[in-house]
Each structure stands twice: as structure tokens, then as C-alpha cells.
Design a protein around this motif. Structure first.
Motif, short mmCIF file in Angstrom:
data_model
loop_
_atom_site.label_atom_id
_atom_site.label_comp_id
_atom_site.label_asym_id
_atom_site.label_seq_id
_atom_site.Cartn_x
_atom_site.Cartn_y
_atom_site.Cartn_z
N HIS A 109 -6.81 5.30 14.26
CA HIS A 109 -6.47 4.93 12.83
C HIS A 109 -5.31 5.67 12.19
O HIS A 109 -4.32 5.10 11.86
CB HIS A 109 -7.65 4.98 11.96
N GLU A 110 -5.31 7.04 12.83
CA GLU A 110 -4.27 7.81 12.37
C GLU A 110 -2.88 7.25 13.24
O GLU A 110 -1.67 7.18 12.45
CB GLU A 110 -4.29 9.36 12.60
N HIS A 113 -1.13 4.53 11.48
CA HIS A 113 -0.30 4.86 10.39
C HIS A 113 1.05 5.64 11.15
O HIS A 113 2.20 5.14 10.27
CB HIS A 113 -1.01 6.07 9.65
N ARG A 123 1.61 10.10 1.41
CA ARG A 123 0.45 10.23 2.24
C ARG A 123 0.13 11.82 2.18
O ARG A 123 -0.92 12.22 1.96
CB ARG A 123 0.39 10.09 3.56
N GLU A 182 -4.13 0.94 4.80
CA GLU A 182 -5.33 1.29 5.51
C GLU A 182 -5.61 -0.01 6.38
O GLU A 182 -6.18 0.18 7.30
CB GLU A 182 -6.36 1.55 4.33
N HIS A 228 -7.99 8.25 2.38
CA HIS A 228 -8.47 6.99 2.83
C HIS A 228 -9.42 6.25 2.37
O HIS A 228 -10.77 6.38 2.68
CB HIS A 228 -8.93 7.31 4.64
ZN LIG Z 1 -5.95 5.53 6.66
#
Ligand SMILES: [Zn+2]
Length: 464
Positions: A109-110, A113, A123, A182, A228
Motif C-alpha cells: 500500500h505504501e 503511494h 502526507r 487511498e 489512512h
Molecule cells: Zn494510504
């Protein structure tokens, strides 16, 4: 050995061994400011494991050559975040995750980003936004603010972060962009997990945990939740994607799971104390991880002879495990047997598949403790070897300076001291020692040139 460091990321500029060998000491200004005060943990075993988790994911994300560092943060809350080219993971996250797949999912997930180039600055601000207002807004839990205001630690942060400057409008726009980012990061994560033949169930499990565990009134809010937001529809969409994947039921390989369990136990023993470690070991009773934890716990809190016997039994079961040898070295150092410790560390160095820079430095320390001129010379070789693999290990330079000093190589000691200051971000003292070193060196020799590099170094945005 798992060592904590109160030194900041800013000070230890790129403390961590890197995925790639991207050089450069420069730390991006914003990342530096943000990272100030982050307590870093160094450990060869855990660093190697987390890198093994991240490597295939970064490759799938096209980030393999971007030189992304992984930094372990000594914090028992759950968090994982990206600033600049660094991926930070809290030890609390590693401790909480029951499977490698849960951490791999968060890394995926990171990575989403990073690959998506998502708004870095905002962020970072969100990561540090500790005001109750922001927490309440992002969690959509306004009613809880009243209860939470008794949490003076939370309120102490008021005035920081986005909430202070922006007000409701800013918060709404943050939520809007965050929502998109997200969802994008979730989708990217699934792509990377599919490409590497891994399940998304771990990521889903982690997100579910955050979604359901609304414990704002407690002392601790996991920072990951703040940055998140996990509204119901996001999780629902993700769940569909995860379950559509052909890898949905794929489990982590047993060897990886075992390394994960060993890591959890290690973090528990070293960071959470005996009681927490005992609870976790109870759950893993009979496993290698439980035996490992028992040996470490005995080393830290019990009898060294018994710790050594337990560690020898581990080594017998896994003769190729570098970190069992490392533990054996730690025990023998504590037992004041540096010669035997050096033998153990030496085995650890040669067995370490990840070629950590930390292990040769431990070997060098043991050789220094042996204290003969011959062992001091070997110590210098080993510490230099370790620093060659991991330039920014500023503690390593301290030992190197000491070893040179004991050998009577004063300019060498001064240059090592200069390097130590340099990689701690203390450029002023670095230059002072570099100049002192140069006075006793031949102009133009390699060490003189290195000293000159330090003298000429211009740090970005810092007055000299
Ligand atoms: Zn995230």
C-alpha cells in the motif's frame, strides 16, 4: 543484538542500509525536519527480513532502483509511512502483525503511494497531526472529542499540523484528496501483490483491525489510522479486489513465517520487556521462535551460562542461522569472553546472507576487546568492512576511531571521528576533525582526499 538509538534520522542521515546502493548523504529538507526525533532501531536480522518483504513489492512497483531505505522506528504504536525515499516502519507494527503477509500488504500500500507520487508534504503533515480535531475529523468521530479532551498529550499537539492553519475547509479538502489517493494506493497494492503471487488478505486484515478498533479514549491512537482513513466503502471495495485475486488463499512460505515469528519475539524481548515476551512465547510454545525468545530473554534477564546452552541448542538446530551466532557473540561479550565472542561474530558475518554492515562492526568490537596489537589490526579491517557496507553507521566510526587510537594512528582516528560527526549530521565538528587529520597526512593521499571532501561538503540549508 537489537540496539536502540535515540539519535535522530536527521542526525544519522540515512542510517539505514539501503535496498539499492544509491549514494549521497543529502537528506531532503522536509524529510529531515519531519523525521527529527524519530528513534531508530538497528538490527541485522529484522532489517534483512523487512527488506526481504519489501524487495519483490518494490520491484513490482517499479521502485527497485529508486534507493528506498527502510527504517525501523522504535515505537510500539502501529505505523508505516513514507517520507522522501524512506519507508519507515514502527516496531509496534511488526510486533502486531501475525503474518509476514500483513506487513507485506502494508508495504504494498505504501509502495502504491510512492509510485503514485502522492502529495508528499501533506502526507507528512498528516503524519504529525496530533490534534484531536484532526483525529476526530478523519475518523468521523466528533462525538468522541469530548471524551478525548482529557487526553492532555493529544491536546499538547494543538497548533501543530494542518488543522491549525486550515480549519474545516482544509480538512475537507484533505479528506477528499486522501480518499482518492487511498483508493489508488489500495489498487496499486493489489497489483503488486498479484504480480508477486501474494494474497491481499494480510492488508485487509490490518485495515479491518483499524476500522473496528475505535479506541480514541485510550492513551494511544495508532498514527497509521490518522493518515489512512478507512471508511466502510473503501474497505468494502478493497475486499472485493482481494477476494477476486487468484492468490487470495496463498499463505506465506513456512520459513518466512518462522522468521517473522522470531522477529516478533525478539522485538517483544528487547522492547516490550519480559512479561510481554513471555505472553507471546506462550502462544508460540514449542516453536523455534519461542526457543529463540527464551534464549534472548535468558541472556538479557537471566543466567549467561544457561543462555549460552540454549543458544548452542538453537545453533545445533539451525547451523546456518547467522543471528543465532550473533546472539552467541552477544552472550560471550557479556560474559567477558571476547575471543570466543569474536569467533561467534565471525561465523555470523560469514553466514549472513544479507551482508549487514552491523555484524562486522560487532566482530570488530569483540576483536578490540581482545586487545592485542594483532587483534586491533583485525578489528580495524572488520569495522572498515562493516562501514563499507553501511556508511552511515555513525557508531561504527566511534569504534574505528578508538581502534586507530589504540594502534597509535592518530590521523586515522581523527578522520574516523570526522566521519562519525559527518554521518551524524554534525558538519561543523566533522570539518574540525577532518582538518586536524589532514595536518598529519600527506597531501593528496586517499585519506587526505576524503578529509578534503568533508571539509568541502556543503550541507543544504544549514549554516556552517
Ligand atoms: Zn494510504
Amino acid at each position: 543484538m537489537l540496539s536502540r538509538s535515540r539519535s535522530t534520522i536527521a542526525k544519522t542521515a540515512r542510517v539505514f542500509a539501503t535496498i539499492s546502493l544509491a549514494a549521497a548523504v543529502a537528506v531532503a529538507g522536509s524529510a529531515t525536519a519531519f523525521a527529527q526525533g524519530v528513534p531508530v532501531v538497528r538490527d541485522a536480522e529484522i532489517e534483512a527480513l523487512v527488506r526481504d518483504y519489501a524487495r519483490p513489492i518494490f520491484r513490482a512497483a517499479g521502485l527497485a532502483n529508486d534507493g528506498i531505505d527502510i527504517v525501523l522506528v522504535n515505537d510500539s504504536s502501529f505505523n508505516a509511512f513514507v517520507t522522501g525515499r524512506r519507508l519507515f516502519i514502527n516496531t509496534g507494527a511488526l510486533m502486531t502483525a501475525e503474518t509476514p503477509n500483513e506487513i507485506i500488504g502494508v508495504i504494498a500500500h505504501e509502495a502504491g503511494h510512492i509510485a503514485g507520487g502522492h502529495q508528499q508534504k501533506l502526507r507528512e503533515q498528516l503524519e504529525r497531526a496530533k490534534t484531536m480535531a484532526i483525529i476526530a475529523t478523519l475518523l468521523g468521530a466528533g462525538a468522541m472529542v469530548a471524551g478525548a479532551t482529557t487526553n492532555s498529550r493529544g491536546l499538547a499537539g494543538a497548533g501543530m499540523g494542518v488543522a491549525a492553519g486550515g480549519g474545516e475547509m482544509a480538512q475537507r479538502s484533505i479528506l477528499a484528496y486522501q480518499r482518492t489517493e487511498e483508493i489508488t494506493a489500495d489498487r496499486s497494492a493489489i497489483t503488486y501483490l498479484n504480480a508477486t503471487g501474494q494474497s491481499g488478505m494480510g492488508m485487509l486484515k490490518t485495515f479491518h483491525r483499524f476500522q473496528t478498533a475505535l479506541s480514541l479514549s485510550g492513551a494511544q491512537v495508532d498514527p497509521y489510522r490518522i493518515s489512512h482513513p478507512m471508511p466502510q466503502d473503501r474497505i468494502a471495495n478493497l475486499e472485493v479486489l482481494v477476494k477476486q485475486s487468484p492468490n487470495v488463499d496463498t499463505l506465506d512460505p513456512p520459513t518466512l513465517q518462522q522468521r517473522h515469528d522470531m522477529m516478533r519475539v525478539k522485538i517483544a524481548v528487547y522492547m516490550e520487556g519480559q512479561a510481554a515476551a513471555a505472553r507471546l512465547m506462550q502462544k508460540m510454545r514449542g516453536s523455534m521462535a519461542a526457543l529463540y525468545g527464551d534464549a534472548q530473554s535468558t541472556y538479557l534477564y537471566g543466567n549467561l551460562a544457561s543462555a549460552l546452552a540454549k543458544t548452542n541448542a538453537l545453533i545445533k538446530a539451525q547451523p546456518k542461522n547467522a543471528y543465532f551466532q550473533e546472539l552467541r557473540g552477544d552472550i560471550l561479550m557479556k560474559a567477558n569472553k571476547p575471543g570466543d565472542a569474536a569467533d561467534a561474530y565471525s561465523k555470523a558475518v560469514s553466514l549472513d546472507p544479507a551482508r549487514s554492515g552491523l555484524l562486522p562492526v560487532s566482530l570488530g568490537q569483540a576483536l578490540m576487546a581482545v586487545g592485542t596489537p594483532d587483534s586491533l589490526k583485525k578489528a580495524v579491517v572488520q569495522i572498515n568492512n562493516g562501514l563499507g557496507r553501511d556508511k552511515e553507521n555513525s557508531t561504527g566510526y566511534r569504534y574505528l576511531a578508538q581502534a586507530y587510537g589504540e594502534l597509535g594512528d592518530i590521523p586515522g582516528a581523527e578522520l574516523a571521528t570526522a566521519e562519525g560527526h559527518f554521518y551524524s549530521g554534525d558538519y561543523k565538528d566533522a570539518k574540525i576533525f577532518a582538518m586536524r587529520a589532514q595536518q598529519q597526512m600527506k597531501r593528496g593521499e586517499p585519506r587526505w582526499i576524503r578529509a578534503q571532501d568533508i571539509i568541502n561538503y556543503k550541507s543544504s540549508g544549514k549554516s556552517q
